[in-house]
Design a protein around this motif. Structure first.
Motif, mmCIF file in Angstrom:
data_model
loop_
_atom_site.group_PDB
_atom_site.id
_atom_site.type_symbol
_atom_site.label_atom_id
_atom_site.label_comp_id
_atom_site.label_asym_id
_atom_site.label_seq_id
_atom_site.Cartn_x
_atom_site.Cartn_y
_atom_site.Cartn_z
ATOM 1 N N GLN A 16 -12.254 -8.126 -1.865
ATOM 2 C CA GLN A 16 -11.792 -7.452 -2.961
ATOM 3 C C GLN A 16 -10.579 -8.071 -3.385
ATOM 4 O OE1 GLN A 16 -9.979 -3.628 -1.446
ATOM 5 N NE2 GLN A 16 -9.158 -4.424 0.303
ATOM 6 N N LYS A 17 -10.268 -7.871 -4.785
ATOM 7 C CA LYS A 17 -9.082 -8.174 -5.234
ATOM 8 C C LYS A 17 -8.032 -7.283 -5.524
ATOM 9 C CE LYS A 17 -11.532 -11.957 -7.940
ATOM 10 N NZ LYS A 17 -11.929 -12.222 -9.243
ATOM 11 N N VAL A 18 -6.995 -7.738 -5.064
ATOM 12 C CA VAL A 18 -5.681 -6.787 -4.876
ATOM 13 C C VAL A 18 -4.569 -7.149 -5.573
ATOM 14 C CG1 VAL A 18 -4.193 -5.236 -3.697
ATOM 15 C CG2 VAL A 18 -6.468 -5.599 -2.944
ATOM 16 N N MET A 19 -3.950 -6.426 -6.471
ATOM 17 C CA MET A 19 -2.897 -6.938 -7.429
ATOM 18 C C MET A 19 -1.791 -6.075 -7.133
ATOM 19 S SD MET A 19 -2.393 -7.313 -11.341
ATOM 20 C CE MET A 19 -3.101 -8.961 -11.352
ATOM 21 N N VAL A 20 -0.602 -6.650 -6.669
ATOM 22 C CA VAL A 20 0.915 -6.245 -6.505
ATOM 23 C C VAL A 20 1.729 -6.534 -7.562
ATOM 24 C CG1 VAL A 20 2.874 -6.092 -4.865
ATOM 25 C CG2 VAL A 20 0.576 -6.076 -4.157
ATOM 26 N N VAL A 21 2.411 -5.537 -8.131
ATOM 27 C CA VAL A 21 3.370 -5.956 -9.314
ATOM 28 C C VAL A 21 4.372 -6.157 -8.584
ATOM 29 C CG1 VAL A 21 4.728 -4.964 -11.139
ATOM 30 C CG2 VAL A 21 2.413 -4.288 -10.846
ATOM 31 N N ALA A 22 4.916 -7.612 -8.672
ATOM 32 C CA ALA A 22 6.146 -8.362 -7.945
ATOM 33 C C ALA A 22 7.221 -8.454 -8.719
ATOM 34 C CB ALA A 22 5.354 -9.701 -7.455
ATOM 35 N N GLU A 23 8.307 -8.110 -8.298
ATOM 36 C CA GLU A 23 9.898 -8.080 -8.573
ATOM 37 C C GLU A 23 10.669 -8.171 -7.592
ATOM 38 O OE1 GLU A 23 9.880 -4.288 -10.707
ATOM 39 O OE2 GLU A 23 9.141 -5.238 -12.526
ATOM 40 N N PRO A 24 11.720 -8.751 -7.928
ATOM 41 C CA PRO A 24 12.623 -9.012 -6.660
ATOM 42 C C PRO A 24 13.559 -7.645 -6.533
ATOM 43 C CG PRO A 24 13.779 -9.724 -8.951
ATOM 44 C CD PRO A 24 12.216 -9.504 -9.085
ATOM 45 N N THR A 25 12.877 -6.636 -6.097
ATOM 46 C CA THR A 25 13.395 -5.192 -5.968
ATOM 47 C C THR A 25 12.866 -4.810 -4.698
ATOM 48 O OG1 THR A 25 11.384 -4.189 -6.786
ATOM 49 C CG2 THR A 25 13.242 -4.627 -8.442
ATOM 50 N N ARG A 26 13.483 -3.663 -3.943
ATOM 51 C CA ARG A 26 13.063 -2.939 -2.868
ATOM 52 C C ARG A 26 11.831 -2.350 -2.809
ATOM 53 N NH1 ARG A 26 17.697 0.627 -0.674
ATOM 54 N NH2 ARG A 26 18.476 -1.528 -0.352
ATOM 55 N N GLU A 27 11.607 -1.625 -3.976
ATOM 56 C CA GLU A 27 10.315 -0.860 -4.324
ATOM 57 C C GLU A 27 9.066 -1.997 -4.300
ATOM 58 O OE1 GLU A 27 13.614 1.100 -5.494
ATOM 59 O OE2 GLU A 27 13.164 -0.826 -6.300
ATOM 60 N N SER A 28 9.354 -3.290 -4.776
ATOM 61 C CA SER A 28 8.331 -4.169 -4.883
ATOM 62 C C SER A 28 7.876 -4.789 -3.420
ATOM 63 C CB SER A 28 8.499 -5.482 -5.857
ATOM 64 O OG SER A 28 7.421 -6.152 -5.901
ATOM 65 N N ALA A 29 8.920 -4.633 -2.824
ATOM 66 C CA ALA A 29 8.920 -5.237 -1.291
ATOM 67 C C ALA A 29 7.998 -4.041 -0.546
ATOM 68 C CB ALA A 29 10.341 -5.535 -0.612
ATOM 69 N N VAL A 30 8.267 -2.856 -0.871
ATOM 70 C CA VAL A 30 7.589 -1.639 0.109
ATOM 71 C C VAL A 30 6.373 -1.851 -0.644
ATOM 72 C CG1 VAL A 30 7.326 0.729 -0.048
ATOM 73 C CG2 VAL A 30 9.869 -0.315 0.255
ATOM 74 N N ALA A 31 5.739 -1.994 -1.693
ATOM 75 C CA ALA A 31 4.440 -2.011 -2.271
ATOM 76 C C ALA A 31 3.744 -2.965 -1.357
ATOM 77 C CB ALA A 31 4.515 -2.142 -3.429
ATOM 78 N N LEU A 32 4.501 -4.219 -1.283
ATOM 79 C CA LEU A 32 3.517 -5.380 -0.587
ATOM 80 C C LEU A 32 3.587 -5.288 0.794
ATOM 81 C CD1 LEU A 32 2.502 -8.207 -0.841
ATOM 82 C CD2 LEU A 32 4.860 -9.244 -0.617
ATOM 83 N N HIS A 33 4.464 -4.685 1.458
ATOM 84 C CA HIS A 33 4.432 -4.332 2.867
ATOM 85 C C HIS A 33 3.325 -3.159 3.025
ATOM 86 C CE1 HIS A 33 5.437 -2.367 6.649
ATOM 87 N NE2 HIS A 33 5.912 -3.731 6.991
ATOM 88 N N TYR A 34 3.105 -2.158 2.223
ATOM 89 C CA TYR A 34 2.032 -1.409 2.260
ATOM 90 C C TYR A 34 0.707 -1.969 2.039
ATOM 91 C CZ TYR A 34 -1.575 1.910 0.394
ATOM 92 O OH TYR A 34 -2.906 2.432 0.501
#
Length: 199
Positions: A16-34
């Motif tokens: 599967q191809k998954v995309m994370v919207v990456a930004e230098p923010t805490r919210e983006s880090a949470v999304a990546l961790h999930y």
């Protein structure tokens, strides 16, 4: 609630191809961790998409009084006085390295695109179509933070962008919030609101 692609029964799971919207923010880090802990598996492809706003950065750096200050802002992680968050231009490399450390068999790709802030959500959706993304994941700010940010600047806030992506993305989109320090995640999709997933 693990959102992954249905493989049609007992067959070998498809990549599967998954995309994370990456930004230098805490919210983006949470999304990546999930994503790393609940979504992707070996040999999946993970795209880290960063949408840059060249107009914003140009106006930001014009406010600096000297080239020395600009260089310090670029290298030291701070756009002082222009309201940007973080400012670390290497955050994508750091995110990619973290992904490879957690799962060495995961294929991680970095993508950067430029557009104005008002077109950010449209650009993200466009990239999901071009790359054939199966699942889009975006970090989401808490609603109180969204309200405060909306009063301070023009254009859509991250929370509004996340909502737009959830409602309009052709592929499945998940907006992720951290529920407390150890309370897991609050997930938002088009069909599920405020779904609480333990970490």
């Amino acid at each position: 609630m693990t959102l992954s692609i249905d493989n049609g029964g007992g067959k070998t799971p498809q990549r599967q191809k998954v995309m994370v919207v990456a930004e230098p923010t805490r919210e983006s880090a949470v999304a990546l961790h999930y994503v790393l802990s609940h979504v992707v598996f070996d040999n999946d492809v993970l795209y880290l998409l960063h949408v840059e706003n060249p107009t914003f950065w140009n106006s930001c750096f014009k406010k600096q009084s000297s080239s020395t200050t600009i260089t310090a802002a670029r290298e030291g992680g701070g756009c002082h006085g222009c309201g940007c968050i973080g400012g670390d231009f290497d955050f994508l490399d750091q995110m990619k390295s973290a992904c490879e450390l957690v799962n060495p068999r995961l294929k991680v790709k970095v993508a950067r695109v430029e557009t104005d802030a008002k077109d950010k959500a449209y650009m993200i959706i466009s990239q999901t179509k071009v790359l054939g993304i199966d699942l889009l994941v975006v970090g989401k700010r808490h609603s109180l933070a969204n309200a405060i940010l909306r009063q301070r600047r023009n254009g859509p806030t991250r929370g509004e962008t996340a909502e737009y992506l959830v409602e309009n993305s052709k592929c499945t989109c998940v907006a992720v919030q951290r529920k407390g320090q150890t309370g897991g995640y609050l997930l938002h999709t088009k069909n599920h609101r405020n779904f609480w997933l333990l970490a």
